[in-house]
Design a protein around this motif. Structure first.
Motif, PDB file in Angstrom:
ATOM      1  N   ASP A  70       2.525   9.407   8.580  1.00  0.00           N
ATOM      2  CA  ASP A  70       3.033  10.148   8.341  1.00  0.00           C
ATOM      3  C   ASP A  70       3.661  10.781   9.834  1.00  0.00           C
ATOM      4  O   ASP A  70       3.334  12.354   9.477  1.00  0.00           O
ATOM      5  N   ALA A  87      -1.046   3.762   6.936  1.00  0.00           N
ATOM      6  CA  ALA A  87      -0.490   4.809   6.400  1.00  0.00           C
ATOM      7  C   ALA A  87      -1.359   5.879   5.986  1.00  0.00           C
ATOM      8  O   ALA A  87      -2.386   5.957   7.075  1.00  0.00           O
ATOM      9  N   HIS A  92       0.574  -1.122   0.236  1.00  0.00           N
ATOM     10  CA  HIS A  92      -0.309   0.237  -0.171  1.00  0.00           C
ATOM     11  C   HIS A  92       0.465   1.458   0.256  1.00  0.00           C
ATOM     12  O   HIS A  92       1.637   1.346   0.532  1.00  0.00           O
ATOM     13  N   ARG A  93       0.323   2.126  -0.847  1.00  0.00           N
ATOM     14  CA  ARG A  93       1.850   3.467  -1.330  1.00  0.00           C
ATOM     15  C   ARG A  93       0.306   4.489  -0.713  1.00  0.00           C
ATOM     16  O   ARG A  93      -0.090   5.330  -0.431  1.00  0.00           O
ATOM     17  N   ASP A  94       1.640   5.741   0.196  1.00  0.00           N
ATOM     18  CA  ASP A  94       1.439   7.025   0.675  1.00  0.00           C
ATOM     19  C   ASP A  94       1.948   7.672   0.105  1.00  0.00           C
ATOM     20  O   ASP A  94       2.938   7.975   0.485  1.00  0.00           O
ATOM     21  N   ASN A 127      -3.001   8.128   4.760  1.00  0.00           N
ATOM     22  CA  ASN A 127      -4.063   8.000   3.728  1.00  0.00           C
ATOM     23  C   ASN A 127      -4.917   7.226   4.185  1.00  0.00           C
ATOM     24  O   ASN A 127      -6.426   7.284   3.266  1.00  0.00           O
ATOM     25  N   GLU A 128      -4.739   6.030   5.150  1.00  0.00           N
ATOM     26  CA  GLU A 128      -5.813   5.085   5.603  1.00  0.00           C
ATOM     27  C   GLU A 128      -6.214   5.496   6.298  1.00  0.00           C
ATOM     28  O   GLU A 128      -7.737   5.130   6.490  1.00  0.00           O
ATOM     29  N   THR A 165       5.999   3.254   0.617  1.00  0.00           N
ATOM     30  CA  THR A 165       4.840   1.833   0.793  1.00  0.00           C
ATOM     31  C   THR A 165       4.985   1.604   2.658  1.00  0.00           C
ATOM     32  O   THR A 165       5.978   2.156   2.774  1.00  0.00           O
ATOM     33  N   ASP A 183      -7.928   9.102   2.982  1.00  0.00           N
ATOM     34  CA  ASP A 183      -7.725  10.278   1.494  1.00  0.00           C
ATOM     35  C   ASP A 183      -7.474   9.250   0.447  1.00  0.00           C
ATOM     36  O   ASP A 183      -5.959   9.008   0.193  1.00  0.00           O
TER      37      ASP A 183
END
Length: 292
Positions: free
Chosen positions: A272, A211, A91-93, A213-214, A97, A218
């Motif tokens: 983050d 991440a 999974h990428r942010d 974003n999860e 990843t 976002d």
């Protein structure tokens, strides 16, 4: 504190690990265990059953009292880094990843363990198998561990604990097991793994990598999300954010509670946020609980 993107951008894991641990150790005093070691700490009165080798005979001659010399004892343990390298860790942010983060976190913890004189090993869970690098203490072994981490990629599924049970049954002594994972599971396979490890009475720490974003949903304008391990796609609308936040909170609470029930330490690591901040937060929680 070092920005997470600055650490993850460092390709040399040895350098990244040193920078992370330097930030983590900044302002933290070295903890020590009182015992029979090399560096003198203090005297205490003799108690029946104490080892007479640590009796201070000169002080006995001067005071006619029995005193034991306590010292700071350096403890050496075996540390196994267990890394979840299943496809969900891809999974990428932004530019990085979860696998990138896990790779750097494992390198930092390996550097810390090695600098304390501990043997450290690497066990990668991927495609239903475990790829082991048994724990050792020498510098060449640490270099091999970094090399393995640098080439690590996320593939397949985690697999079930029964497939690699024999790896953890062979050791008679207790170890420190550090599990780095996003805790994604389809049928309770991570739960069964933790139950197996806890039953062997090892000390276990779970670093739960998520991440930003999860955590905030976002999606960068996308209207659906894909399960990286199954390929299943699910549409996500803006109206579902509140429900998503509620389910995410309930899931995180359940994961934490399961760890607590098994007497496993748990720490959420947000991609983050600075990595050294997450490590410091974990250390403070242990100190607050009286475990250090």
């Amino acid at each position: 504190m070092i920005r997470p993107e600055d650490i993850l951008a460092i390709k040399d894991l040895s350098l990244a690990a040193r920078r992370t641990i330097d930030g983590f150790m900044s302002g933290i005093n070295k903890s020590s265990v009182k015992g029979a070691g090399l560096e003198f700490s203090q005297y205490r009165s003799y108690q029946p059953g104490d080892d007479l080798r640590w009796l201070d005979w000169k002080r006995l001659a001067r005071t006619d009292r029995y005193y034991i010399r306590e010292s700071e004892m350096e403890t050496s343990i075996s540390v196994r880094l267990l890394v979840d390298a299943s496809k969900s860790m891809d999974h990428r942010d932004g530019d990085f990843t979860k696998m990138d983060y896990a790779r750097h976190l494992a390198a930092a913890l390996a550097w810390l363990a090695h600098s304390q004189g501990d043997a450290v090993g690497l066990y990668v869970f991927r495609e239903g198998q475990v790829f082991p690098l048994p724990a050792r203490r020498d510098p060449q072994h640490l270099a091999r561990l970094f090399y393995q981490l640098e080439g690590l990629s996320a593939e397949g599924t985690l697999g079930d604990a029964i497939s690699y049970k024999h790896i953890f049954l062979g050791e008679q002594k207790r170890e420190l097991l550090i599990f780095i994972t996003d805790h994604y599971e389809r049928s309770g396979e991570i739960g069964r793994l933790l139950e197996l490890l806890a039953a062997l009475r090892h000390e276990i720490i779970v670093f739960h990598v998520l991440a930003g974003n999860e955590l905030s949903l976002d999606l960068g304008g996308y209207s659906q999300v894909e399960d990286l391990e199954t390929g299943e796609r699910v549409p996500v609308g803006t109206s579902g954010r509140e429900e998503y936040a509620a389910r995410l909170g309930a899931w995180l609470a359940a994961v934490r509670m399961r760890c607590l029930d098994l007497q496993i330490d748990y720490q959420l690591m947000r991609m983050d946020e600075p990595m050294d901040a997450g490590l410091r937060k974990y250390l403070k929680s242990r100190m607050g609980a009286g475990l250090i």
